[in-house]
Design a protein around this motif. Structure first.
Motif, short mmCIF file in Angstrom:
data_model
loop_
_atom_site.label_atom_id
_atom_site.label_comp_id
_atom_site.label_asym_id
_atom_site.label_seq_id
_atom_site.Cartn_x
_atom_site.Cartn_y
_atom_site.Cartn_z
N SER A 273 -13.47 6.18 1.04
CA SER A 273 -13.34 5.61 2.38
C SER A 273 -14.68 5.06 2.89
O SER A 273 -14.72 4.39 3.91
CB SER A 273 -12.80 6.66 3.36
OG SER A 273 -13.78 7.63 3.67
N GLN B 1 0.80 -1.22 0.00
CA GLN B 1 0.00 0.00 0.00
C GLN B 1 0.84 1.28 0.00
O GLN B 1 0.31 2.37 -0.13
CB GLN B 1 -0.92 0.02 1.23
CG GLN B 1 -1.92 -1.09 1.25
CD GLN B 1 -2.91 -0.99 0.10
OE1 GLN B 1 -3.34 0.09 -0.26
NE2 GLN B 1 -3.24 -2.12 -0.49
N GLN C 10 -4.34 10.09 8.36
CA GLN C 10 -4.61 10.32 6.94
C GLN C 10 -5.30 11.66 6.73
O GLN C 10 -4.95 12.41 5.82
CB GLN C 10 -5.49 9.19 6.38
CG GLN C 10 -5.68 9.23 4.89
CD GLN C 10 -4.43 8.83 4.12
OE1 GLN C 10 -3.67 7.98 4.55
NE2 GLN C 10 -4.22 9.44 2.98
N ASN D 182 -0.71 7.44 1.24
CA ASN D 182 -1.59 6.74 2.17
C ASN D 182 -0.83 6.30 3.41
O ASN D 182 0.33 5.89 3.33
CB ASN D 182 -2.19 5.50 1.50
CG ASN D 182 -3.03 5.88 0.32
OD1 ASN D 182 -4.01 6.59 0.46
ND2 ASN D 182 -2.63 5.44 -0.86
N ALA E 11 -10.74 10.47 -2.28
CA ALA E 11 -10.25 9.55 -1.25
C ALA E 11 -11.24 9.48 -0.09
O ALA E 11 -11.53 8.39 0.42
CB ALA E 11 -8.88 10.00 -0.76
N SER F 128 -8.93 0.30 -0.25
CA SER F 128 -7.89 0.51 0.75
C SER F 128 -8.26 1.66 1.68
O SER F 128 -7.94 1.63 2.87
CB SER F 128 -6.54 0.78 0.08
OG SER F 128 -6.61 1.94 -0.73
N TYR F 129 -8.96 2.67 1.18
CA TYR F 129 -9.38 3.79 2.02
C TYR F 129 -10.43 3.35 3.04
O TYR F 129 -10.43 3.81 4.18
CB TYR F 129 -9.91 4.94 1.17
CG TYR F 129 -8.84 5.58 0.34
CD1 TYR F 129 -7.89 6.41 0.92
CD2 TYR F 129 -8.78 5.36 -1.02
CE1 TYR F 129 -6.89 6.99 0.16
CE2 TYR F 129 -7.78 5.94 -1.79
CZ TYR F 129 -6.84 6.75 -1.19
OH TYR F 129 -5.86 7.33 -1.93
#
Length: 94
Positions: free
Chosen positions: A76, A8, A27, A13, A72, A82-83
């Protein structure tokens, strides 16, 4: 749980879990710093000091930065991204 491999890691990130804040909080702080650094006021100042070409580049970076942060944050809330995993990682220190 955050992935401890380098998979990642992309310099955009969070890839570790800090002790005094959640990974998502870290983040978010990165996003705030990014938006502060790439703002339109700085584009004007850079354009005045280094020329219009550099000012236009900075405007472009400001726009891309804002779009990236918005996307992003949106991602999420989408499962299996991944977020999403980062935002919903259990805080092991809390």
């Amino acid at each position: 749980m955050l992935d401890s491999s380098w998979e990642q890691f992309d310099m955009m990130n969070v890839t570790f879990q800090p002790k005094n804040m959640s990974p998502w909080d870290l983040q978010e702080e990165f996003y705030k710093a990014n938006l502060y650094f790439y703002d339109f006021r700085s584009a004007k100042i850079i354009g005045e000091k280094f020329g219009a070409e550099y000012g236009r580049r900075r405007v472009g970076l400001s726009i891309v930065s804002r779009l990236g942060v918005c996307l992003a944050r949106l991602m999420s809330n989408v499962k299996n991204t991944s977020y999403y995993r980062l935002r919903h990682t259990k805080w092991k220190f809390g």
